[in-house]
Design an enzyme around this catalytic site. Structure first.
Site, mmCIF file in Angstrom:
data_model
loop_
_atom_site.group_PDB
_atom_site.id
_atom_site.type_symbol
_atom_site.label_atom_id
_atom_site.label_comp_id
_atom_site.label_asym_id
_atom_site.label_seq_id
_atom_site.Cartn_x
_atom_site.Cartn_y
_atom_site.Cartn_z
ATOM 1 N N CYS A 161 0.641 -1.159 -0.081
ATOM 2 C CA CYS A 161 0.000 0.034 0.174
ATOM 3 C C CYS A 161 0.831 1.200 0.149
ATOM 4 O O CYS A 161 0.362 2.438 -0.497
ATOM 5 C CB CYS A 161 -1.070 -0.007 1.115
ATOM 6 S SG CYS A 161 -0.170 -0.317 2.838
ATOM 7 N N HIS A 254 -2.627 7.015 2.713
ATOM 8 C CA HIS A 254 -1.179 6.922 2.918
ATOM 9 C C HIS A 254 -0.546 8.109 1.996
ATOM 10 O O HIS A 254 -0.950 8.111 0.598
ATOM 11 C CB HIS A 254 -0.347 5.763 2.157
ATOM 12 C CG HIS A 254 -0.533 4.435 3.218
ATOM 13 N ND1 HIS A 254 -1.093 4.903 4.549
ATOM 14 C CD2 HIS A 254 -0.045 3.048 2.952
ATOM 15 C CE1 HIS A 254 -1.203 3.415 4.985
ATOM 16 N NE2 HIS A 254 -0.475 2.571 4.325
#
Length: 364
Positions: A161, A254
């Site tokens: 990710c 993120h």
């Protein structure tokens, strides 16, 4: 887009954890896929999914009614799971050796595995796919099937990710030949499978270390940008990437702060043009979860922001902003991606959709 005469039967391995729950949420009312089987550890086996999860449902939307009464199977009972499904998503929580072994076991049962786990990301004949960038890496599946001795079964994985907010930019800018990157990622707590209720020490806190993330952030983009040769994925030699990964008090999303050098010197306008016009196989094939706009560029100096932009294109899109010239590097920019949708379960679902469209996943 392919037209299926009925829905493919899907199993979720590790269905009680956070990523497993995200798979189940994303697959509710999916036009191609129907969750028919959920497998987890022996502690959950024999309970209904609702009983097994109990008060640990972590998604912002309610648990889908269709899965509540599914009786959870033991993930290690491969035959019992494989007999009920056409393919599985894997989000199991085990050691890497155990994950490699059980994913191979499912593949050998002639059940394709689309994995969220990192265990097989460096197996040379296992494709690691961001569908907009390198769906052609699926070619190595044929070599993998020969190794495993299967006709239908194989393992495909999605990458970490942490790279989702900047690896797409590298693909969009490939013609300008990126040579060096300095990356700092600011990673949400859901990447650790946590909520603030479970991890109160993360409130108003930053932890400057996430085990294994820096190596993944530095190396996985090179595998994505590599090429297939003799039944294996050969990693790209450039760009050279150095990374720091920081855990921050954000639930989902993120963020990456990136400095970048190019061999060929593009203008800012050229870079933005390549970002917003970048398309890949999901857009061309109009896959069910393909974002219409894969990468958006935001002109405001204070964007992208997690609160405003993390759910762009239902969490499947990438947001980039603050692209500007730098005193030491050629340019710098900020990227943002939803870590449990694009970065985890959603990336897996989109990968499976691409593999269905390409004919690698089909009815048993």
């Amino acid at each position: 887009m392919r037209k299926l005469e009925r829905k493919l039967r899907v199993g979720i391995l590790g269905g009680t954890g956070m990523v497993g729950q995200r798979f189940i949420s994303l697959l509710e009312n999916h036009p191609w896929f129907e969750v028919v089987t959920i497998a987890a550890s022996s502690r959950s086996a024999g309970k209904t999914y609702e009983e097994a999860v109990g008060g640990r449902w972590k998604m912002p939307t309610p648990m889908p009614e269709a899965v509540k009464s599914i009786v959870v199977k033991d993930v290690k009972d491969v035959e019992a799971v494989a007999n009920t499904v056409d393919f599985v998503f894997s989000a199991v929580d085990m050691t890497k050796e155990e994950i490699r072994a059980i994913e191979d076991e499912y593949a050998k049962s002639e059940t394709p595995v689309v994995s969220n786990n990192s265990a097989h990301r460096w197996t040379p004949d296992v494709p690691m796919i961001i569908p907009e960038i390198n769906v052609d890496h699926a070619e190595v599946i044929e070599a993998q099937k020969k190794r495993l001795g299967t006709k239908k079964g194989f393992v495909a994985v999605k990458p970490n990710c942490s790279i989702q907010g900047y690896a797409p930019a590298l693909a969009a800018w490939k013609e300008f030949e990126p040579t060096e990157l300095v990356v700092t990622t600011y990673q949400a707590i859901s990447g650790a499978g946590k909520t603030f209720a479970e991890w109160p020490e993360m409130v108003e806190n930053i932890i400057p270390y996430i085990g294994g993330e820096e190596e993944k952030s530095e190396m996985e983009p090179l595998r994505i940008l590599g090429h297939v040769e003799n039944g294996e994925v050969v990693i790209a030699e450039e760009p050279v990437i150095t990374a720091q990964c920081v855990r921050v008090p954000v639930l989902d999303g993120h963020t990456a702060a990136v400095f970048i050098n190019f061999r060929k010197k593009p203008t800012k306008e050229e870079l933005i043009d390549r970002l917003v016009n970048y398309k890949g196989f999901p857009q061309e094939a109009e896959l069910p979860n393909a974002p219409k706009q894969f990468i958006q560029y935001l002109e405001d100096d204070n964007r992208p922001q997690v609160k405003l932009d993390v759910n762009f294109e239902n969490g499947f899109g990438i947001s980039i902003g603050r692209l500007r010239e730098d005193k030491i590097y050629d340019y710098k920019f900020i990227g943002l991606a939803h870590n449990t949708i694009r970065g985890a379960a959603g990336g897996g679902v989109l990968c499976a959709e691409a593999l269905v469209e390409k004919g690698y996943i089909d009815f048993k």
